[in-house]
Motif scaffolding. Sequence first.
Motif, mmCIF file in Angstrom:
data_model
loop_
_atom_site.group_PDB
_atom_site.id
_atom_site.type_symbol
_atom_site.label_atom_id
_atom_site.label_comp_id
_atom_site.label_asym_id
_atom_site.label_seq_id
_atom_site.Cartn_x
_atom_site.Cartn_y
_atom_site.Cartn_z
ATOM 1 N N THR A 24 10.870 8.931 -1.121
ATOM 2 C CA THR A 24 11.509 7.703 -0.658
ATOM 3 C C THR A 24 10.534 6.898 0.181
ATOM 4 O O THR A 24 9.705 7.453 0.902
ATOM 5 N N ALA A 25 10.665 5.577 0.086
ATOM 6 C CA ALA A 25 9.878 4.688 0.940
ATOM 7 C C ALA A 25 10.738 3.494 1.322
ATOM 8 O O ALA A 25 11.697 3.143 0.629
ATOM 9 N N LEU A 26 10.383 2.883 2.447
ATOM 10 C CA LEU A 26 11.036 1.649 2.877
ATOM 11 C C LEU A 26 9.963 0.585 2.986
ATOM 12 O O LEU A 26 8.954 0.760 3.689
ATOM 13 N N ALA A 27 10.168 -0.524 2.282
ATOM 14 C CA ALA A 27 9.206 -1.624 2.284
ATOM 15 C C ALA A 27 9.801 -2.812 3.018
ATOM 16 O O ALA A 27 11.000 -3.094 2.907
ATOM 17 N N ALA A 28 8.959 -3.516 3.773
ATOM 18 C CA ALA A 28 9.364 -4.736 4.476
ATOM 19 C C ALA A 28 8.761 -5.937 3.767
ATOM 20 O O ALA A 28 7.574 -5.927 3.410
ATOM 21 N N LEU A 29 9.588 -6.976 3.565
ATOM 22 C CA LEU A 29 9.151 -8.121 2.762
ATOM 23 C C LEU A 29 9.579 -9.432 3.418
ATOM 24 O O LEU A 29 10.463 -9.459 4.277
ATOM 25 N N ALA A 30 8.994 -10.515 2.931
ATOM 26 C CA ALA A 30 9.262 -11.823 3.519
ATOM 27 C C ALA A 30 10.492 -12.492 2.942
ATOM 28 O O ALA A 30 11.075 -13.361 3.606
ATOM 29 N N SER A 31 10.920 -12.124 1.711
ATOM 30 C CA SER A 31 12.008 -12.853 1.077
ATOM 31 C C SER A 31 12.554 -12.064 -0.109
ATOM 32 O O SER A 31 11.892 -11.141 -0.613
ATOM 33 N N PRO A 32 13.749 -12.439 -0.606
ATOM 34 C CA PRO A 32 14.245 -11.824 -1.843
ATOM 35 C C PRO A 32 13.320 -12.060 -3.034
ATOM 36 O O PRO A 32 13.236 -11.205 -3.919
ATOM 37 N N ALA A 33 12.625 -13.202 -3.051
ATOM 38 C CA ALA A 33 11.673 -13.440 -4.149
ATOM 39 C C ALA A 33 10.567 -12.391 -4.142
ATOM 40 O O ALA A 33 10.120 -11.928 -5.204
ATOM 41 N N HIS A 34 10.099 -12.023 -2.956
ATOM 42 C CA HIS A 34 9.096 -10.956 -2.865
ATOM 43 C C HIS A 34 9.681 -9.618 -3.313
ATOM 44 O O HIS A 34 8.967 -8.786 -3.902
ATOM 45 N N ALA A 35 10.959 -9.406 -3.055
ATOM 46 C CA ALA A 35 11.604 -8.170 -3.504
ATOM 47 C C ALA A 35 11.623 -8.093 -5.031
ATOM 48 O O ALA A 35 11.401 -7.027 -5.611
ATOM 49 N N LEU A 36 11.851 -9.216 -5.683
ATOM 50 C CA LEU A 36 11.818 -9.229 -7.143
ATOM 51 C C LEU A 36 10.412 -8.946 -7.668
ATOM 52 O O LEU A 36 10.240 -8.249 -8.672
ATOM 53 N N ARG A 37 9.406 -9.479 -6.992
ATOM 54 C CA ARG A 37 8.030 -9.188 -7.390
ATOM 55 C C ARG A 37 7.731 -7.693 -7.198
ATOM 56 O O ARG A 37 7.061 -7.070 -8.031
ATOM 57 N N LEU A 38 8.239 -7.125 -6.097
ATOM 58 C CA LEU A 38 8.040 -5.692 -5.860
ATOM 59 C C LEU A 38 8.717 -4.869 -6.959
ATOM 60 O O LEU A 38 8.153 -3.857 -7.413
ATOM 61 N N LEU A 39 9.907 -5.289 -7.382
ATOM 62 C CA LEU A 39 10.587 -4.571 -8.463
ATOM 63 C C LEU A 39 9.708 -4.537 -9.714
ATOM 64 O O LEU A 39 9.582 -3.488 -10.362
ATOM 65 N N GLY A 40 9.086 -5.666 -10.031
ATOM 66 C CA GLY A 40 8.196 -5.702 -11.189
ATOM 67 C C GLY A 40 7.015 -4.768 -11.040
ATOM 68 O O GLY A 40 6.644 -4.052 -11.983
ATOM 69 N N VAL A 41 6.401 -4.742 -9.845
ATOM 70 C CA VAL A 41 5.277 -3.847 -9.584
ATOM 71 C C VAL A 41 5.691 -2.391 -9.771
ATOM 72 O O VAL A 41 5.000 -1.601 -10.431
ATOM 73 N N THR A 67 7.763 11.534 4.554
ATOM 74 C CA THR A 67 6.917 12.714 4.321
ATOM 75 C C THR A 67 7.702 14.016 4.414
ATOM 76 O O THR A 67 7.122 15.091 4.358
ATOM 77 N N SER A 68 9.012 13.920 4.557
ATOM 78 C CA SER A 68 9.857 15.113 4.611
ATOM 79 C C SER A 68 11.249 14.750 4.122
ATOM 80 O O SER A 68 11.608 13.568 4.020
ATOM 81 N N VAL A 69 12.029 15.786 3.807
ATOM 82 C CA VAL A 69 13.414 15.557 3.385
ATOM 83 C C VAL A 69 14.194 14.872 4.495
ATOM 84 O O VAL A 69 14.984 13.952 4.246
ATOM 85 N N ALA A 70 13.968 15.275 5.737
ATOM 86 C CA ALA A 70 14.685 14.678 6.866
ATOM 87 C C ALA A 70 14.366 13.190 6.996
ATOM 88 O O ALA A 70 15.264 12.375 7.240
ATOM 89 N N GLN A 71 13.087 12.820 6.823
ATOM 90 C CA GLN A 71 12.730 11.402 6.896
ATOM 91 C C GLN A 71 13.352 10.616 5.752
ATOM 92 O O GLN A 71 13.829 9.487 5.942
ATOM 93 N N SER A 72 13.375 11.208 4.573
ATOM 94 C CA SER A 72 13.998 10.549 3.425
ATOM 95 C C SER A 72 15.486 10.330 3.673
ATOM 96 O O SER A 72 16.025 9.245 3.413
ATOM 97 N N GLN A 73 16.156 11.338 4.190
ATOM 98 C CA GLN A 73 17.583 11.207 4.489
ATOM 99 C C GLN A 73 17.817 10.143 5.553
ATOM 100 O O GLN A 73 18.790 9.381 5.486
ATOM 101 N N GLY A 74 16.910 10.067 6.528
ATOM 102 C CA GLY A 74 17.032 9.053 7.560
ATOM 103 C C GLY A 74 16.945 7.641 6.998
ATOM 104 O O GLY A 74 17.695 6.750 7.400
ATOM 105 N N LEU A 75 16.029 7.430 6.047
ATOM 106 C CA LEU A 75 15.912 6.115 5.427
ATOM 107 C C LEU A 75 17.154 5.770 4.607
ATOM 108 O O LEU A 75 17.645 4.632 4.650
#
Length: 472
Positions: free
Chosen positions: A226-243, A322-330
Amino acid sequence: MSQADPAFLAHCRELLGQAHVLTGAAAMAPFLADWRGRFTGSAQAVLRPATVEQVAALVRACARWRVALVPQGGNTGLVLGSVPDASGAAVVLSLARLNRIRAVDPVNRTITVDAGCILQHVQEAAALAGCLFPLSLAAEGSCTIGGNLSTNAGGTAVLRYGNTRELCLGLEVVTPQGELWSGLRGLRKDNTGYDLRDLYIGAEGTLGVITGAVLKLYPQPKARVTALAALASPAHALRLLGVMQDHCGASLTGFELMSRFCLDLVAAHFPQLPRPFAGAHAQYVLLELSSSESEAHAVALLETSVAAALDADVVEDAVVATSVAQSQGLWQLREHIPLAQAAAGKNIKHDVSLPISAIADFIAGTAASLERAFPGAQLVCFGHLGDGNLHYNVAPPAGAGERQFLAHQDAINRIVHDSVDSYGGSISAEHGIGALKRDELARYKSPLELQLMRAVKAALDPLGIMNPGKVL
């Protein structure tokens, strides 16, 4: 409240026993109130069968006495689909006692279950057989498979595995005449006429009572990261989805969009949860990858993909668990958004779907329209971006009166739903129609679609006893 027919209730008691025909106000109360606490209906009785044969006998009785019935699973729905109206004429048919895991076939990768099985119990039974049942949603500890099927529930893994419809191979249904159709076939291919299974899925109990299902199972992934990404806008989120789709393909199983306001709400009401970034960002995306190879492979794939997004200035910042606990936290950040909304007060909810390419424009345009009409209205926008499903909820301006704001619900619905319609979207992505959105459906469906739906309803349920007032 309508007068209960003593002969009908006496017959129900003969079928089920006195203990499972509930008529007292206190005993019936949990079955009559909707999950959001906004509506309480009335009923002649709550009937609690324990077998498919009892369900069929009760439906025959309802047809004989012309008593409307409301099928109910875990009663976790959000559109008043599983509670009766205020007339008191109907009975609630609770399927909670039909809760058996009937069979698990790891070779065919199927599990056959009663409709009253709680989703989490189905997940656990699959895991015991070394398999995965991938349907996952916030209410999985209390919602039932019958309810999931009746609303074609979505959840957080639709991007990879599809809605409940895609996870079901066969059904068992009691018709409005009290006959039992057994279509519990675990076949991936069965081209033998009309697909009755798909007719009942998503029908919200208006065409029959689902009593059992054959569901697809999948191999358990070797790892989930799991990862959490920070972005400037929903348009950037759509670009991230493509990546992510380009880099990860089918390994991408979760892609959840959350606005800054959503996470600010969670932080305010659940301060014990993690705050991964020092600063604030306009939007966030929660990513999950599943790997059939190894954890090392999944981590490497995720890190490479996120690095590519950072290099392309698609993402402003990112953290990889980097761990199950961190993933659950996200994941808890995402899962606590509805709880934080409830703690903050009432709001006007919308469960919509859009072409993925239109989401950024929809968010910007609808926000502008709402601001013009209701200055200061707060938008709680989050959802399953990878499959085009947004939970677009509108809360009162800070310090405004809640009751006064909720009085504008119809006007706010019109702004949001007209905007959805203009982009070729749907006013219900995964919650269903129920009674709450019935009139809205009539506004946005074409006359021909409504005519065809009414024809199906009249053909299968000519007495109109199945969950009346819902959907149509």
